[in-house]
Design an enzyme around this catalytic site. Structure first.
Site, PDB file in Angstrom:
ATOM      1  N   PHE A 111      -0.372  17.895 -45.172  1.00  0.00           N
ATOM      2  CA  PHE A 111      -1.243  16.946 -44.460  1.00  0.00           C
ATOM      3  C   PHE A 111      -2.469  17.613 -43.870  1.00  0.00           C
ATOM      4  O   PHE A 111      -3.438  16.945 -43.502  1.00  0.00           O
ATOM      5  CB  PHE A 111      -0.464  16.168 -43.399  1.00  0.00           C
ATOM      6  CG  PHE A 111      -0.246  16.879 -42.091  1.00  0.00           C
ATOM      7  CD1 PHE A 111       0.813  17.754 -41.923  1.00  0.00           C
ATOM      8  CD2 PHE A 111      -1.094  16.661 -41.015  1.00  0.00           C
ATOM      9  CE1 PHE A 111       1.024  18.411 -40.712  1.00  0.00           C
ATOM     10  CE2 PHE A 111      -0.894  17.302 -39.798  1.00  0.00           C
ATOM     11  CZ  PHE A 111       0.158  18.187 -39.650  1.00  0.00           C
TER      12      PHE A 111
ATOM     13  N   LYS B 261       0.643  12.091 -23.262  1.00  0.00           N
ATOM     14  CA  LYS B 261       0.870  12.621 -24.613  1.00  0.00           C
ATOM     15  C   LYS B 261       0.502  11.579 -25.667  1.00  0.00           C
ATOM     16  O   LYS B 261      -0.219  11.865 -26.626  1.00  0.00           O
ATOM     17  CB  LYS B 261       2.341  13.040 -24.750  1.00  0.00           C
ATOM     18  CG  LYS B 261       2.744  13.450 -26.146  1.00  0.00           C
ATOM     19  CD  LYS B 261       2.017  14.690 -26.637  1.00  0.00           C
ATOM     20  CE  LYS B 261       2.116  14.811 -28.134  1.00  0.00           C
ATOM     21  NZ  LYS B 261       1.362  15.916 -28.686  1.00  0.00           N
TER      22      LYS B 261
ATOM     23  N   CYS C  61       2.814  12.783 -36.398  1.00  0.00           N
ATOM     24  CA  CYS C  61       2.707  12.201 -35.055  1.00  0.00           C
ATOM     25  C   CYS C  61       1.618  11.159 -34.826  1.00  0.00           C
ATOM     26  O   CYS C  61       1.861  10.199 -34.097  1.00  0.00           O
ATOM     27  CB  CYS C  61       2.569  13.320 -34.040  1.00  0.00           C
ATOM     28  SG  CYS C  61       4.086  14.290 -33.959  1.00  0.00           S
TER      29      CYS C  61
ATOM     30  N   GLY D  99      12.948  22.436 -34.775  1.00  0.00           N
ATOM     31  CA  GLY D  99      11.963  21.978 -35.745  1.00  0.00           C
ATOM     32  C   GLY D  99      10.599  22.613 -35.535  1.00  0.00           C
ATOM     33  O   GLY D  99      10.482  23.723 -35.019  1.00  0.00           O
ATOM     34  N   TYR D 100       9.563  21.864 -35.934  1.00  0.00           N
ATOM     35  CA  TYR D 100       8.196  22.373 -35.865  1.00  0.00           C
ATOM     36  C   TYR D 100       7.766  22.643 -34.425  1.00  0.00           C
ATOM     37  O   TYR D 100       6.872  23.460 -34.192  1.00  0.00           O
ATOM     38  CB  TYR D 100       7.243  21.361 -36.512  1.00  0.00           C
ATOM     39  CG  TYR D 100       7.307  21.412 -38.011  1.00  0.00           C
ATOM     40  CD1 TYR D 100       6.465  22.240 -38.740  1.00  0.00           C
ATOM     41  CD2 TYR D 100       8.247  20.648 -38.720  1.00  0.00           C
ATOM     42  CE1 TYR D 100       6.529  22.306 -40.125  1.00  0.00           C
ATOM     43  CE2 TYR D 100       8.319  20.709 -40.102  1.00  0.00           C
ATOM     44  CZ  TYR D 100       7.455  21.538 -40.801  1.00  0.00           C
ATOM     45  OH  TYR D 100       7.521  21.612 -42.172  1.00  0.00           O
ATOM     46  N   VAL D 101       8.377  21.949 -33.474  1.00  0.00           N
ATOM     47  CA  VAL D 101       8.015  22.181 -32.077  1.00  0.00           C
ATOM     48  C   VAL D 101       9.004  23.140 -31.408  1.00  0.00           C
ATOM     49  O   VAL D 101       8.610  24.147 -30.821  1.00  0.00           O
ATOM     50  CB  VAL D 101       7.952  20.838 -31.307  1.00  0.00           C
ATOM     51  CG1 VAL D 101       7.887  21.066 -29.808  1.00  0.00           C
ATOM     52  CG2 VAL D 101       6.731  20.084 -31.755  1.00  0.00           C
TER      53      VAL D 101
ATOM     54  N   VAL E 214      13.926  17.158 -29.966  1.00  0.00           N
ATOM     55  CA  VAL E 214      14.440  16.529 -31.188  1.00  0.00           C
ATOM     56  C   VAL E 214      13.427  15.517 -31.710  1.00  0.00           C
ATOM     57  O   VAL E 214      12.441  15.181 -31.036  1.00  0.00           O
ATOM     58  CB  VAL E 214      15.813  15.843 -30.938  1.00  0.00           C
ATOM     59  CG1 VAL E 214      16.845  16.873 -30.508  1.00  0.00           C
ATOM     60  CG2 VAL E 214      15.684  14.740 -29.911  1.00  0.00           C
ATOM     61  N   ASN E 215      13.675  15.049 -32.920  1.00  0.00           N
ATOM     62  CA  ASN E 215      12.754  14.122 -33.556  1.00  0.00           C
ATOM     63  C   ASN E 215      12.783  12.746 -32.877  1.00  0.00           C
ATOM     64  O   ASN E 215      13.834  12.286 -32.427  1.00  0.00           O
ATOM     65  CB  ASN E 215      13.067  13.999 -35.055  1.00  0.00           C
ATOM     66  CG  ASN E 215      14.539  14.163 -35.359  1.00  0.00           C
ATOM     67  OD1 ASN E 215      15.234  14.959 -34.736  1.00  0.00           O
ATOM     68  ND2 ASN E 215      15.032  13.385 -36.301  1.00  0.00           N
TER      69      ASN E 215
ATOM     70  N   GLN F 194       0.243   8.629 -36.468  1.00  0.00           N
ATOM     71  CA  GLN F 194       0.599   7.239 -36.756  1.00  0.00           C
ATOM     72  C   GLN F 194       1.789   6.791 -35.907  1.00  0.00           C
ATOM     73  O   GLN F 194       1.765   5.729 -35.296  1.00  0.00           O
ATOM     74  CB  GLN F 194       0.924   7.104 -38.239  1.00  0.00           C
ATOM     75  CG  GLN F 194       1.415   5.730 -38.599  1.00  0.00           C
ATOM     76  CD  GLN F 194       1.358   5.483 -40.087  1.00  0.00           C
ATOM     77  OE1 GLN F 194       0.342   5.714 -40.726  1.00  0.00           O
ATOM     78  NE2 GLN F 194       2.440   5.013 -40.647  1.00  0.00           N
TER      79      GLN F 194
END
Ligand code: NAD
Ligand code: UGA
Length: 469
Positions: free
Chosen positions: A332, A214, A270, A9-11, A88-89, A272
């Site tokens: 966003f 984190k 992330c 994913g995005y990471v 993973v998410n 929220q």
């Protein structure tokens, strides 16, 4: 050395691309169960990468096929790895105990079980996903239960990249954080990052400090945005200018200038989720006062998003049914195609509830994505409204402005900083209103051509006379 990353994913994608790019001696395989996503990472046309990030295509191009591979062969990649990153998410749970607050760890646990079943050698598992404190204990228990507790070392290595600047953040991070108990495992991971990150920027801590740092970092960042947004409302009531206040406050070296931009509200996958997770942990550990303190950061953000939509509705004489409103930006933040928790979703929902017609322009977000997002917040007929032309995706700000009553800037894309105000004004119905949710428009130039403009946190008119709007 072979690294496997579960989650493309995005990471996972950008992080592993950077490791492969900087460490030609390490073979990096990124695996995912999502076949379409892997196919997109492998697409010869680099403009089709599933994550839009400036310069990411160059980083991928250099390493892909050399020592960077994207695959759906999860089992094989797990068996062959020396280090496995779990990326993973970990979204907010939507069911059962802790619904709406706790992090859903089912994907992380699934990875741990899959690794426990397959691994036959000494390896290191790295938690890259953002997880609640003590998740590493769960991963270790899963491995111990199948007699592999001694062979596998677990480290925490949270990711601090921000979307839109991922490549810059990864190539020159403020710090890399590694938490663990086993010195050899820690040193192995340090040696990976040390290929390009100065050693003094690689912090090592115990597992729990790393996991909690984190969540804390994201909570602090979001808190700064809510703090300045709270002041933006007071500015509008009193004639102060939030940009000037932010500059005055941020030049104090103890406070610093970053993350003090007032906005329509923070979004992203992330902030929220991680604050909700933090509040859940605080409640769980019997600290309701701490939980409530952090909850207020989210409450203020929700209020700010709603306040912006209400400002539009009130300015357009409290009736926006069938009025066309141009929306500039849906992501966003700028430089990403990610819309998760975007303030635009909530503002558009509020306008659609009032039956406004929306013409949305965003250089990276598709109409399908917009419809999915709106359906997700209760506009169940979003697809039907799109088919009827009540929600459209347009190709330029000018098209969004055509016969519109108002334009609202919801994402700070650079191109919105130099809009052709006269041309846009000429194409709109009058009175023509601009709502600047990012404080990036040239309010003076816009007012001069005849716009009525509302900018977050700036109640003062341009000739210096204070106006209540
Ligand atoms: P994402 O949803 O974009 O990607 C996660 C991927 O994992 C998905 O493609 C999914 O198919 C895959 N996946 C899930 N379970 C799997 C399994 N068992 N086997 C193989 N693939 C599996 O999520 P993301 O934005 O990359 O975030 C990942 C984690 O990193 C989250 O915990 C998030 O909080 C954290 N994080 C995200 C960012 C960010 O900017 N997005 C920054 C820092 C940290
Ligand atoms: C954030 C953190 O900045 C990263 O360090 C972290 O790794 C990441 O979350 C994560 O854990 O996912 P990201 O959400 O990608 O990164 O983007 P930010 O730049 O932090 O922006 C978040 C939101 O706050 C955006 O909607 C942005 O527009 C808004 N924001 C930010 C403001 O409204 N004002 C500001 O001054 C800064």
């Amino acid at each position: 050395m072979k690294i496997t990353c579960i989650g493309a994913g995005y990471v996972g994608g950008p992080t592993m691309a950077m490791i492969a790019n900087k460490c030609p001696d390490i073979e990096v395989t990124v695996v995912d169960v999502n076949e379409a996503r892997i196919a997109a990472w492998n697409d010869p046309d680099l403009s089709k990468l599933p994550v839009f990030e400036p310069q990411l295509d160059e980083v991928v191009a250099e390493a892909r096929g050399r020592n960077l591979f994207f695959s759906t062969e999860v089992d094989t990649a797990i068996r062959e790895a020396d280090i496995i990153f779990i990326s993973v998410n970990t979204p907010t749970k939507t069911y059962g105990a802790g619904a709406g607050q706790a992090a859903d760890l089912k994907w992380v646990e699934r990875c741990a079980r899959q690794i426990a079943e397959l691994v036959e050698k000494d390896i290191i598992i790295v938690e890259k996903s953002t997880v609640p404190i003590r998740t590493a204990a769960m991963i270790k228990s899963v491995l111990r239960a199948v007699g592999k507790g001694d062979r596998v070392k677990v480290l925490s290595n949270p990711e601090f990249l921000a979307e839109g600047t991922a490549v810059a953040d990864l190539s020159n991070p403020d710090r890399v954080l590694i938490g663990g108990e086993d010195e050899t495992a820690i040193e192995t991971l340090v040696s990976v990052y040390a290929h390009w990150v100065p050693r003094e920027k690689i912090l090592t801590t115990n597992l729990w400090s790393s996991e909690l740092s984190k969540l804390t970092a994201n909570a602090f960042l979001a808190q700064r945005v809510s703090s300045i947004n709270s002041i933006s409302a007071l500015c509008e009531e009193t004639g102060a200018d939030v940009n000037e206040v932010a500059r005055a406050v941020g030049t104090d070296s103890r406070i610093g200038p970053k993350f003090l931009k007032a906005s329509v509200g923070f979004g992203g996958s992330c902030f929220q989720k991680d604050i909700l997770n933090l509040t859940y942990l605080c409640d769980y550990f019997g600290l309701p006062e701490v939980a409530n303190y952090w909850k207020s950061v989210i409450e203020l953000n929700d209020w700010q998003k709603g306040r912006f939509a209400q400002k539009i509705i009130a300015t357009l004489f409290n009736t926006i049914a069938e009025k066309k409103i141009g929306i500039l930006g849906f992501a966003f933040k700028k430089n990403t195609n990610d819309t998760r928790e975007s303030a635009a979703i909530s503002v558009c929902r509020d306008l659609l509830i009032e039956r406004a017609h929306l013409a949305i322009y965003d250089p990276q977000v598709s109409l399908d994505q917009i419809i999915r997002d709106l359906e997700g917040v209760g506009i169940s007929d979003a697809a039907e409204r799109a088919a009827n032309g009540e929600i459209t995706k347009v190709a330029s700000p000018l098209e969004a402005a055509e016969s519109a009553h108002a334009l609202a800037v919801l994402t700070e894309w650079d191109e919105f900083t130099s809009l052709p105000y006269q041309e846009i004004f000429d194409h709109m119905l009058k009175p023509a209103c601009l709502f600047d949710g990012r404080n990036i428009l040239d309010a003076k130039a816009a007012t001069e051509v005849g716009f009525e403009i509302y900018s977050i946190g700036r109640g003062r008119s341009l000739d210096g006379e204070w106006q209540v709007r």
